[in-house]
Design an enzyme around this catalytic site. Structure first.
Site, PDB file in Angstrom:
ATOM      1  N   LYS A  11      13.137 -15.183 -10.126  1.00 15.77           N
ATOM      2  CA  LYS A  11      12.897 -14.081 -11.076  1.00 15.77           C
ATOM      3  C   LYS A  11      11.930 -14.529 -12.160  1.00 15.77           C
ATOM      4  O   LYS A  11      11.024 -13.806 -12.528  1.00 15.77           O
ATOM      5  CB  LYS A  11      14.196 -13.645 -11.763  1.00 15.77           C
ATOM      6  CG  LYS A  11      15.123 -12.677 -11.131  1.00 15.77           C
ATOM      7  CD  LYS A  11      14.634 -11.394 -10.619  1.00 15.77           C
ATOM      8  CE  LYS A  11      13.933 -11.521  -9.323  1.00 15.77           C
ATOM      9  NZ  LYS A  11      14.597 -11.196  -8.123  1.00 15.77           N
ATOM     10  N   GLU A  65      17.801 -17.836  -7.289  1.00 15.30           N
ATOM     11  CA  GLU A  65      17.425 -16.474  -7.657  1.00 15.30           C
ATOM     12  C   GLU A  65      16.904 -16.426  -9.106  1.00 15.30           C
ATOM     13  O   GLU A  65      15.924 -15.751  -9.403  1.00 15.30           O
ATOM     14  CB  GLU A  65      18.624 -15.537  -7.447  1.00 15.30           C
ATOM     15  CG  GLU A  65      18.423 -14.096  -7.822  1.00 15.30           C
ATOM     16  CD  GLU A  65      17.246 -13.402  -7.134  1.00 15.30           C
ATOM     17  OE1 GLU A  65      16.670 -13.953  -6.185  1.00 15.30           O
ATOM     18  OE2 GLU A  65      16.894 -12.304  -7.579  1.00 15.30           O
ATOM     19  N   ARG A  88       4.171  -0.339  -4.681  1.00 14.14           N
ATOM     20  CA  ARG A  88       3.868  -0.887  -3.356  1.00 14.14           C
ATOM     21  C   ARG A  88       2.550  -1.660  -3.337  1.00 14.14           C
ATOM     22  O   ARG A  88       2.237  -2.332  -2.355  1.00 14.14           O
ATOM     23  CB  ARG A  88       3.789   0.243  -2.335  1.00 14.14           C
ATOM     24  CG  ARG A  88       5.051   1.056  -2.219  1.00 14.14           C
ATOM     25  CD  ARG A  88       4.858   2.167  -1.233  1.00 14.14           C
ATOM     26  NE  ARG A  88       4.693   1.662   0.101  1.00 14.14           N
ATOM     27  CZ  ARG A  88       5.669   1.398   0.942  1.00 14.14           C
ATOM     28  NH1 ARG A  88       6.913   1.631   0.582  1.00 14.14           N
ATOM     29  NH2 ARG A  88       5.436   0.931   2.143  1.00 14.14           N
ATOM     30  N   LYS A 106       6.202  -4.404  -3.688  1.00 16.06           N
ATOM     31  CA  LYS A 106       7.638  -4.229  -3.505  1.00 16.06           C
ATOM     32  C   LYS A 106       8.054  -4.338  -2.048  1.00 16.06           C
ATOM     33  O   LYS A 106       9.088  -4.880  -1.720  1.00 16.06           O
ATOM     34  CB  LYS A 106       8.022  -2.851  -4.055  1.00 16.06           C
ATOM     35  CG  LYS A 106       9.503  -2.560  -4.023  1.00 16.06           C
ATOM     36  CD  LYS A 106      10.209  -3.311  -5.106  1.00 16.06           C
ATOM     37  CE  LYS A 106      11.704  -3.179  -5.036  1.00 16.06           C
ATOM     38  NZ  LYS A 106      12.357  -4.324  -5.685  1.00 16.06           N
ATOM     39  N   HIS A 116      17.497 -36.708  -6.952  1.00 20.57           N
ATOM     40  CA  HIS A 116      16.693 -37.160  -5.808  1.00 20.57           C
ATOM     41  C   HIS A 116      15.230 -36.770  -5.961  1.00 20.57           C
ATOM     42  O   HIS A 116      14.503 -36.715  -4.976  1.00 20.57           O
ATOM     43  CB  HIS A 116      17.279 -36.596  -4.502  1.00 20.57           C
ATOM     44  CG  HIS A 116      18.693 -37.052  -4.265  1.00 20.57           C
ATOM     45  ND1 HIS A 116      18.988 -38.329  -3.853  1.00 20.57           N
ATOM     46  CD2 HIS A 116      19.877 -36.427  -4.429  1.00 20.57           C
ATOM     47  CE1 HIS A 116      20.309 -38.460  -3.759  1.00 20.57           C
ATOM     48  NE2 HIS A 116      20.872 -37.313  -4.107  1.00 20.57           N
ATOM     49  N   CYS A 132       0.848  -1.185   0.000  1.00 24.08           N
ATOM     50  CA  CYS A 132       0.000   0.000   0.000  1.00 24.08           C
ATOM     51  C   CYS A 132       0.887   1.239   0.000  1.00 24.08           C
ATOM     52  O   CYS A 132       1.902   1.315   0.697  1.00 24.08           O
ATOM     53  CB  CYS A 132      -0.947   0.093   1.179  1.00 24.08           C
ATOM     54  SG  CYS A 132      -2.103  -1.248   1.289  1.00 24.08           S
ATOM     55  N   ASN A 191      -1.931   1.982   5.654  1.00 22.92           N
ATOM     56  CA  ASN A 191      -1.070   0.895   5.197  1.00 22.92           C
ATOM     57  C   ASN A 191      -0.696   0.095   6.427  1.00 22.92           C
ATOM     58  O   ASN A 191      -0.191   0.659   7.393  1.00 22.92           O
ATOM     59  CB  ASN A 191       0.192   1.479   4.526  1.00 22.92           C
ATOM     60  CG  ASN A 191       1.249   0.421   4.254  1.00 22.92           C
ATOM     61  OD1 ASN A 191       0.927  -0.755   4.099  1.00 22.92           O
ATOM     62  ND2 ASN A 191       2.506   0.837   4.210  1.00 22.92           N
ATOM     63  N   GLY A 192      -0.962  -1.201   6.414  1.00 20.35           N
ATOM     64  CA  GLY A 192      -0.639  -2.029   7.580  1.00 20.35           C
ATOM     65  C   GLY A 192      -1.799  -2.947   7.891  1.00 20.35           C
ATOM     66  O   GLY A 192      -2.693  -3.142   7.075  1.00 20.35           O
ATOM     67  N   GLU A 224       8.221 -15.071 -10.729  1.00 21.94           N
ATOM     68  CA  GLU A 224       7.466 -13.926 -10.226  1.00 21.94           C
ATOM     69  C   GLU A 224       7.044 -12.952 -11.326  1.00 21.94           C
ATOM     70  O   GLU A 224       6.027 -12.294 -11.191  1.00 21.94           O
ATOM     71  CB  GLU A 224       8.213 -13.198  -9.111  1.00 21.94           C
ATOM     72  CG  GLU A 224       9.462 -12.483  -9.535  1.00 21.94           C
ATOM     73  CD  GLU A 224      10.166 -11.810  -8.382  1.00 21.94           C
ATOM     74  OE1 GLU A 224       9.506 -11.368  -7.439  1.00 21.94           O
ATOM     75  OE2 GLU A 224      11.408 -11.721  -8.428  1.00 21.94           O
ATOM     76  N   TRP A 267      -2.647  -2.790  -1.728  1.00 19.51           N
ATOM     77  CA  TRP A 267      -2.326  -4.211  -1.863  1.00 19.51           C
ATOM     78  C   TRP A 267      -3.177  -4.912  -0.819  1.00 19.51           C
ATOM     79  O   TRP A 267      -2.943  -4.756   0.378  1.00 19.51           O
ATOM     80  CB  TRP A 267      -0.832  -4.447  -1.609  1.00 19.51           C
ATOM     81  CG  TRP A 267      -0.384  -5.831  -1.909  1.00 19.51           C
ATOM     82  CD1 TRP A 267       0.059  -6.318  -3.110  1.00 19.51           C
ATOM     83  CD2 TRP A 267      -0.312  -6.939  -0.995  1.00 19.51           C
ATOM     84  NE1 TRP A 267       0.385  -7.642  -3.000  1.00 19.51           N
ATOM     85  CE2 TRP A 267       0.170  -8.050  -1.714  1.00 19.51           C
ATOM     86  CE3 TRP A 267      -0.612  -7.103   0.354  1.00 19.51           C
ATOM     87  CZ2 TRP A 267       0.356  -9.300  -1.127  1.00 19.51           C
ATOM     88  CZ3 TRP A 267      -0.427  -8.351   0.930  1.00 19.51           C
ATOM     89  CH2 TRP A 267       0.052  -9.429   0.202  1.00 19.51           C
TER      90      TRP A 267
HETATM   91  C1  F6R Z   1      11.903 -10.831  -5.378  1.00 20.52           C
HETATM   92  C2  F6R Z   1      11.685  -9.832  -4.359  1.00 20.52           C
HETATM   93  C3  F6R Z   1      11.272 -10.283  -3.013  1.00 20.52           C
HETATM   94  C4  F6R Z   1      12.053  -9.500  -1.947  1.00 20.52           C
HETATM   95  C5  F6R Z   1      11.533  -9.843  -0.547  1.00 20.52           C
HETATM   96  C6  F6R Z   1      12.327  -9.155   0.535  1.00 20.52           C
HETATM   97  O1  F6R Z   1      12.300 -10.249  -6.584  1.00 20.52           O
HETATM   98  O2  F6R Z   1      11.813  -8.671  -4.596  1.00 20.52           O
HETATM   99  O3  F6R Z   1      11.444 -11.646  -2.853  1.00 20.52           O
HETATM  100  O4  F6R Z   1      13.402  -9.803  -2.064  1.00 20.52           O
HETATM  101  O5  F6R Z   1      10.193  -9.465  -0.457  1.00 20.52           O
HETATM  102  O6  F6R Z   1      12.270  -7.779   0.412  1.00 20.52           O
HETATM  103  P1  F6R Z   1      13.321  -6.827   1.112  1.00 20.52           P
HETATM  104  O7  F6R Z   1      14.647  -7.107   0.529  1.00 20.52           O
HETATM  105  O8  F6R Z   1      12.828  -5.459   0.815  1.00 20.52           O
HETATM  106  O9  F6R Z   1      13.279  -7.150   2.582  1.00 20.52           O
END
Ligand code: F6R
Length: 612
Positions: free
Chosen positions: A489, A485, A27, A607, A508, A2, A99-100, A492, A73
């Protein structure tokens, strides 16, 4: 999660709010709304993105020089117009954005219902604004006092802004657990979830602390009170953020821009810390805690998502180079599993946003048990940066694309510096080896630049696999976190199911998935377990899987085995993640674009994950 933005001053609020919402849309983007006060409190809201809100208000009166806006969100209640913010109080004299999560909302809601309040939405937020109205009317107190009393009854996290029809010269904002920044301009104030909507108007900001309430009055000084009614002197800071850093700069997407920024962001994260001539590493932010780290029985790294993957690289680095035991914990598990933490442990929390709720909670838990807690964080002034005893900032610059890219490599760069610093102080590496690593580390930004030149080649491969339904990513040693990773990527942003595995684990279980439809991305750089990874590639080939190999330049052996190969510059084994990650980011990006996915705002994601 949010985004919140508010304005009070001489200008028209609407354009400032909309521009702010667009900056904050990373956000959350399932619904959006705004409130303007101009003799009457007007609320407009709709399901969808900020652009949908713009269409929605097209023919309305949007004048007013006090207002607030929200991009959501969803947590409580599905994303629809009714649940979108702002929410009115019962008599429509007050409006709130939030937000929260109000954790005790159910109990508060039934109390308010018993007192005759009717609820129109499924949100926890509506409870709070009814509660504020109830207190304001029954206790006959000012708006700020009603907010303060209400917040004392709330359990959970909040960043809120409240506007009252009867107070057209006042905004009340407060935070606990969710970020909020107040920008101070000339006769005007801005409030936002982060500084990006504020930067083009003023660089004087106050980051609110938990349980602080900002009383913002037109043509008056900012006043801050705590929820316990103590007055605080606002601590005004200068923002070090440039407007260009938060704009797309000619790229189609923030994600692509951020991928291409990595030579600079890695360089910036090492600047002033890696001293080639003197042959040493310094990390000023944790200087006072070096001894603590060196004497630590154990280092516990805690993080979520991509930051957790960086933490895993950190574990390999610190154990390998400095011989200090390291554990890497998902913050969400760590905080709830009754872990053993002692005063001799050092906990390192890694977070791009600095606002991740689970990581914050893990920090509080570790502090409560007496551990020293350090942070590796990208956002100055963020909750995690402030909650930790000390820390090191990654200087990646603002990361706006929801999928984390440049923050990951900046985190790995900082962890590499940390491992080298500890190794040097502990004497666990011969000087010549230490120096060689230092020199090689200093060349990484150039090697990343070279790797980015492979963009067209990666795009061709993306074109071949854009319709895949599954993908497997394999790596060993330092390349195992890279595989994790790479898979994250892809899933997502393109919604293709992808798994990252240590290459040897494939037999396995996951090997059962392999057939001629299955792309298998293998990070097969020379050194380390190279020979063994070749055997793993053979195993995939024997089952007709399609190999996309990340190899070192000139590696004919794997090139001959693979269906496609991407040749990256050679480097020390411990530094490979900084380079091998780049083509995987590009691969996900191009596949997602080809599938018409919203790369910067993938579905269901946000984010900054400020709810647990
Ligand atoms: C993936 C991504 C998320 C963040 C995770 C932690 O691309 O962005 O998996 O890495 O939500 O976020 P931070 O680093 O802000 O604590």
């Amino acid at each position: 999660m949010c985004g919140i933005v508010a304005y009070i001053g001489p200008r028209e609020a609407y354009p400032i709010l909309m521009k702010g919402l667009r900056r904050l849309e990373y956000r959350g983007y399932d619904s959006a709304g705004l409130c303007l006060l101009n003799s009457d409190l007007k609320v407009f809201k709709c399901k969808g993105k900020v652009s949908d809100l713009e269409d929605h208000v097209k023919d309305s009166d949007i004048s007013g020089n006090i207002g607030m806006a929200h991009t959501r969100w969803a947590t409580h209640g599905e994303p629809n117009q009714i649940n979108a913010h702002p929410h009115f109080s019962q008599n429509k004299s007050l409006a709130i954005i939030h937000n929260g999560i109000i954790e005790n909302y159910a109990a508060l809601r039934s109390e308010l219902m018993n007192r005759g309040y009717a609820f129109t939405s499924d949100t926890d937020t509506e409870v709070l604004i009814h509660l504020i109205e109830d207190i304001k009317i029954n206790e006959k107190v000012s708006l700020q006092e009603a907010v303060r009393i209400a917040l004392n009854q709330v359990i959970g996290a909040y960043a809120i802004v409240v506007i009252s029809k009867s107070s057209p010269d006042k905004i009340i904002a407060a935070r606990k657990g969710s970020p909020l920044v107040v920008g101070i301009g000339k006769n005007e104030f801005f409030v936002a979830s982060d500084a990006t909507p504020i930067i083009e108007y003023t660089d004087n900001v106050v980051f609110l602390n938990d349980e602080e309430i900002a009383i913002i009055r037109r043509n008056d000084e900012l006043k801050i009170l705590t929820v316990k009614n103590q007055e605080k002197t606002p601590y005004i800071q200068k923002l070090e953020l440039s407007l260009s850093a938060i704009e797309k700069g000619g790229y189609d997407h923030f994600m692509l821009k951020e991928i291409f920024e990595q030579p600079r962001s890695i360089h910036d994260s090492m600047r002033g810390r890696l001293h080639l001539e003197q042959g040493l590493v310094t990390l000023g932010g944790i200087r006072d805690y070096e001894q603590k780290l060196l004497n630590a029985k154990r280092i516990i790294i805690t993080a979520c998502g991509t930051s957790w993957h960086a933490g895993l690289v950190g574990e390999y680095l610190i154990e390998d180079l400095a011989r200090i035991p390291v554990e890497v914990e998902y913050s969400s598990e760590f905080r709830y599993r009754n872990p053993i933490i002692t005063e001799e442990d050092v906990v390192i929390a890694i977070s791009q946003s600095g606002e991740t709720a689970d990581t914050l909670a893990a920090i509080e838990l570790a502090k409560g048990k007496g551990a020293t807690v350090l942070g590796i964080c990208n956002v100055v002034g963020s909750s995690i940066a402030r909650a930790t005893h000390a820390g090191v900032f990654t200087h990646a610059g603002p990361e706006i694309g929801v999928a984390s890219t440049k923050a990951f490599t900046a985190q790995v760069a900082v962890l590499t510096l940390l491992a080298l610093l500890l190794a040097q102080k502990k004497g666990t590496l011969p000087t010549s080896h230490f120096r060689r690593l230092l020199v090689e580390l200093s060349t990484i930004p150039d090697k990343v630049e070279q790797t980015l030149k492979l963009n067209d080649k990666v795009k061709e491969i993306a074109d071949i696999y854009m319709n895949a339904t599954n993908a497997l990513y394999l790596g060993r040693g330092y390349n195992f976190p890279v595989a994790l990773e790479g898979a994250l990527k892809l899933k997502e942003i393109s919604y293709i199911h992808a798994e990252g595995y240590p290459a040897a684990e494939m037999k396995h279980g996951p090997i059962a998935l392999i057939d001629e439809q299955m792309p298998v991305c293998v990070i097969a750089t020379r050194r380390g377990t190279y020979e063994k990874v070749i055997s793993n590639i053979q195993e995939v080939k024997a089952r007709k899987g399609k190999i996309i190999a990340i190899i070192n330049e000139g590696d004919e052996t794997v090139k001959n085995l693979a269906d496609h190969s991407i040749e990256i510059p050679e480097t020390e084994e411990i530094l490979v993640p900084l380079i091998a990650t780049i083509p995987l980011q590009l691969l996900s990006y191009h596949i997602a674009v080809m599938r018409n996915c919203n790369v910067d705002q993938p579905r269901n994601l946000a984010k900054s994950v400020t709810v647990e």
